[in-house]
Design a protein around this motif. Structure first.
Motif, mmCIF file in Angstrom:
data_model
loop_
_atom_site.group_PDB
_atom_site.id
_atom_site.type_symbol
_atom_site.label_atom_id
_atom_site.label_comp_id
_atom_site.label_asym_id
_atom_site.label_seq_id
_atom_site.Cartn_x
_atom_site.Cartn_y
_atom_site.Cartn_z
ATOM 1 N N HIS A 1 0.800 -1.229 0.000
ATOM 2 C CA HIS A 1 0.000 0.000 0.000
ATOM 3 C C HIS A 1 0.834 1.281 0.000
ATOM 4 N N ARG A 2 2.155 1.177 0.046
ATOM 5 C CA ARG A 2 2.980 2.374 -0.088
ATOM 6 C C ARG A 2 2.836 2.909 -1.506
ATOM 7 N N GLU A 3 2.902 4.220 -1.676
ATOM 8 C CA GLU A 3 2.730 4.843 -2.979
ATOM 9 C C GLU A 3 3.700 4.233 -3.987
ATOM 10 N N VAL B 1 0.707 5.576 3.739
ATOM 11 C CA VAL B 1 1.704 5.162 4.725
ATOM 12 C C VAL B 1 2.449 6.369 5.272
ATOM 13 N N ALA B 2 2.842 7.276 4.384
ATOM 14 C CA ALA B 2 3.563 8.479 4.832
ATOM 15 C C ALA B 2 2.683 9.334 5.737
ATOM 16 N N ASP B 3 1.409 9.484 5.373
ATOM 17 C CA ASP B 3 0.491 10.278 6.196
ATOM 18 C C ASP B 3 0.279 9.636 7.561
ATOM 19 N N TYR B 4 0.114 8.307 7.562
ATOM 20 C CA TYR B 4 -0.075 7.619 8.841
ATOM 21 C C TYR B 4 1.137 7.808 9.743
ATOM 22 N N THR B 5 2.332 7.740 9.174
ATOM 23 C CA THR B 5 3.556 7.878 9.965
ATOM 24 C C THR B 5 3.597 9.211 10.684
ATOM 25 N N GLU B 6 3.061 10.263 10.069
ATOM 26 C CA GLU B 6 3.085 11.598 10.673
ATOM 27 C C GLU B 6 1.830 11.898 11.487
ATOM 28 N N SER B 7 0.887 10.985 11.501
ATOM 29 C CA SER B 7 -0.344 11.218 12.264
ATOM 30 C C SER B 7 -0.111 10.957 13.741
ATOM 31 N N ILE B 8 -1.084 11.303 14.563
ATOM 32 C CA ILE B 8 -0.958 11.087 16.008
ATOM 33 C C ILE B 8 -0.852 9.607 16.318
ATOM 34 N N HIS B 9 -1.548 8.777 15.534
ATOM 35 C CA HIS B 9 -1.449 7.327 15.735
ATOM 36 C C HIS B 9 -0.067 6.816 15.349
#
Length: 693
Positions: A405-407, A423-431
């Motif tokens: 699922h990575r770009e 994946v990149a967005d999730y890595t920078e999210s609070i979760h």
């Protein structure tokens, strides 16, 4: 003393007293027929020395008054069971007819009569047990009484009177099991019952029934091959969900909900807590597959690292249980393998979930990009989800899912939705920060939201990320917030509208979730509220709060400061932050000195609504009209004055030009006079005044 030779010995005093009383009673004129009481019977049978002779043996006729008084039959009279003594006076003949327990226990009597014991008793088998052999005579106690011979703890001993090795029954009758009592006492059932006192552990009656005992060859028997599974599941109710699905290379349950005979693997009376030896079959497999260089015809490695298997979750699972198509009669048992390993054979529920998922659907269509079990869990080195080395350990889940699922990867390329750089967005999210930077394994990962095995597109009603299911999915972690949200006006059970009501990801997004206390989120949330409440949002931005917020000042009241975040309710609801009882307190969060009068401020008042705010509407438009009128009159005046102004400007320029010419002529004349004067002085015609004057 005896009567008709019935009694050998009897207490003289007791008999004389009884006879005397009965004689006196009978002598009374008009004396009524007397009904025997228990005391009458116990007058003789309460004597420990009372005996009779039966079949050449002396038999006691003693009945303990205390024992009978403590029995379950204490409320009954003697003649209630010994009915042939009814109406008798004094002594009675012996032997009496046998008591028929079926007069009261008719249903049990029918079961016993049809049982192996009952049929043997009917044909006169002297070894056949009757009711009294198991329950006793006059001291019968309930099953719950630990002193009862039919209480759970004593059942094995009661049955053992006949079925223990060396008893007359085992010597005279053909019984297919030997050392029954010994084997049972050493089994896991016997250990629980006899050594640990667990009365819920199975005893003889649990499997064979109490009164309807039949041979295992009888189709109606509780231990018949077709019924044994039903008998075992009375205690082992969840056997289908917890039982190993593949045994000896074959499916344990070949048909859904049709259990095999338990005794095929668990011998009756010898059930132990043991693992079956699987060393030999594994050793045969490892003999070849333990070689590092072993390869298939297509170049795939067939090597199996033994140490990896021993440390895996399948350490207690034999090779043949997964590779169930092997044939041990062949030189190479695995040459008969034609099917891939079916993990669903053991993990049936998980397999059903996977088949329904988008991954399973793709695999069923032979899509080369569809992930199978081994893509996520591995092959022979499968580890538990709590093992940090496992690919499905919480910290490793994002990287595991990122493989596809990575770009730019296979799943991202075929994806046509609006979510990108997941994946990149999730890595920078609070979760993502909580998981990957702080190491909090309780933080939400991909599988917490999308589920491990039932991932479905968000448009599917069964998907965990479908709009209808998102609150429940998020509520798995944020349970308290879910409870608040379910009571709010935004929840489908409360809100009454034909529009889509907001769910968690509408405000917080899916993969770019921020902390709710950061400036970016505070400023963005107003726009997100405005997507549904456009008209109200526009009025908010007309107010002081809205205008200052648009300038980037985050301490000004936003939507959630007044209305709440997850517990938004109608203003008319007494629980609302803006209800009459709560509005002052709400204002005081920012304005400590706020009063009821202060709280009357119309926070969304707008001059665009003549119905709701007519005074404001007409005042605004009146002042606007006055201002516009003033500018219009001034403009017309200016336009009318313009030609005159232009003419005056031309005349002014002409006058200025003529004046300039006159000044220039006068200046020239002065210059000429000065030159003439200087020339005259030079010629001496005029004397220069003293001091240069």
């Amino acid at each position: 003393m005896s009567r008709n030779g019935a009694f050998r010995r009897c207490s003289g005093a007791g008999v004389l007293a009884l006879l005397g009383g009965l004689t006196l009673l009978a002598a009374l004129p008009g004396a009524p027929a007397r009904t025997q009481e228990n005391e009458d019977c116990l007058a003789c049978h309460g004597d420990r020395d009372l005996t009779t002779e039966r079949n050449g043996r002396e038999v006691s006729l003693y009945v303990s008054e205390r024992g009978f008084g403590e029995s379950i039959h204490e409320p009954l009279t003697c003649v209630g069971c010994h009915m042939d003594t009814a109406g008798m006076e004094g002594f009675h003949d012996t032997p009496l007819e046998k008591v028929d327990c079926g007069n009261c226990h008719d249903e049990i009597q029918e079961q016993h009569a049809a049982s192996l014991h009952g049929r043997a008793l009917a044909r006169g088998d002297r070894l056949a047990p009757s009711c009294t052999d198991c329950h006793g005579f006059h001291t019968i106690k309930p099953v719950a009484d630990h002193d009862s011979p039919v209480s759970p703890l004593r059942i094995p001993y009661t049955c053992g009177k006949c079925h223990q090795e060396g008893s007359p029954v085992t010597q005279a009758r053909t019984i297919h099991q030997d050392h029954i009592l010994e084997n049972f006492s050493e089994s896991i059932h016997g250990e629980g019952l006899l050594k640990k006192g667990l009365i819920v552990a199975p005893n003889c009656a649990s499997c064979h029934t109490a009164h309807n005992i039949l041979p295992h060859t009888d189709p109606a028997s509780s231990i018949a091959r077709s019924n044994i599974a039903r008998t075992c599941t009375q205690c082992h109710a969840e056997i289908e969900s917890v039982h190993q699905k593949v045994i000896r290379g074959e499916l344990w349950e070949k048909q859904a909900h049709v259990l095999p005979a338990c005794v095929d693997c668990h011998p009756p009376h010898k059930i132990r807590r043991v693992y079956y030896d699987q060393g030999m079959s594994d050793a045969q497999c490892i003999g070849c597959h333990g070689e590092p260089g072993l390869e298939a015809a297509d170049g795939r490695s067939l090597h199996v690292a033994v140490e990896e298997v021993r440390q895996s979750r399948h350490a207690q699972v034999s090779c043949a249980q997964c590779h169930s198509g092997v044939n041990v009669s062949r030189k190479r048992p695995c040459e008969t393998l034609t099917q891939k390993v079916d993990c669903e054979a053991c993990h049936a529920e998980v397999g059903q979930q996977y088949e329904a998922s988008i991954h399973g659907q793709l695999l069923s269509r032979n899509d080369p990009n569809a992930p199978s079990c081994k893509e996520c869990h591995g092959r022979h080195d499968v580890l538990g989800r709590l093992n940090p080395s496992s690919p499905i350990f919480a910290l490793n889940i994002p990287n595991l899912c990122a493989r596809c699922h990575r770009e730019g990867e296979s799943a991202a390329v075929r994806y046509t939705g609006a979510e990108h750089d997941i994946v990149a967005d999730y890595t920078e999210s609070i979760h993502g920060k909580g998981l990957l930077k702080s190491g909090l394994t309780v933080t939400a990962t991909c599988t917490n939201c999308h589920t491990p095995h039932r991932a479905l597109p968000h448009a599917d009603p069964a998907s965990s990320v479908n709009r209808a299911n998102v609150p429940q999915t998020c509520g798995n972690c944020h349970h308290g917030i879910q409870e608040e949200f379910e009571q709010s006006i935004h929840h489908t059970l409360v809100g009454e509208t034909d529009k889509d009501l907001p769910v968690c990801n509408d405000c917080h997004s899916a993969h770019t979730i921020q902390r709710a206390d950061v400036d970016g989120f505070k400023l963005e949330i107003m726009q997100k509220c405005g997507r549904c409440h456009a008209e109200i949002a526009s009025t908010y931005f007309d107010t002081y709060h809205g205008k200052v917020s648009q300038l980037g000042y985050t301490k000004t009241a936003k939507c959630y400061d007044c209305h709440g975040a997850h517990d938004i309710l109608k203003v008319s609801d007494p629980r609302s932050h803006l209800s009459r009882d709560n509005v002052v307190e709400t204002c005081q969060k920012c304005h400590p000195g706020a009063t009821r009068r202060f709280a009357g401020y119309l926070s969304h008042a707008t001059h665009h609504d003549p119905d709701k705010y007519p005074w404001l509407f007409w005042t605004f438009w009146g002042m606007t009209g006055l201002l516009v009128g003033t500018f219009v009159v001034s403009g017309v005046h200016t336009l009318l004055w313009l030609p005159r102004a232009l003419q005056m400007r031309r005349e002014l320029r002409e006058a200025e030009a003529e004046e300039q010419k006159a000044l220039e002529a006068e200046a020239a004349q002065l210059d000429e006079s000065k030159m003439n004067h200087e020339e005259a002085v030079g010629r001496g015609e005029i004397e220069e005044p003293e001091g240069g004057e």
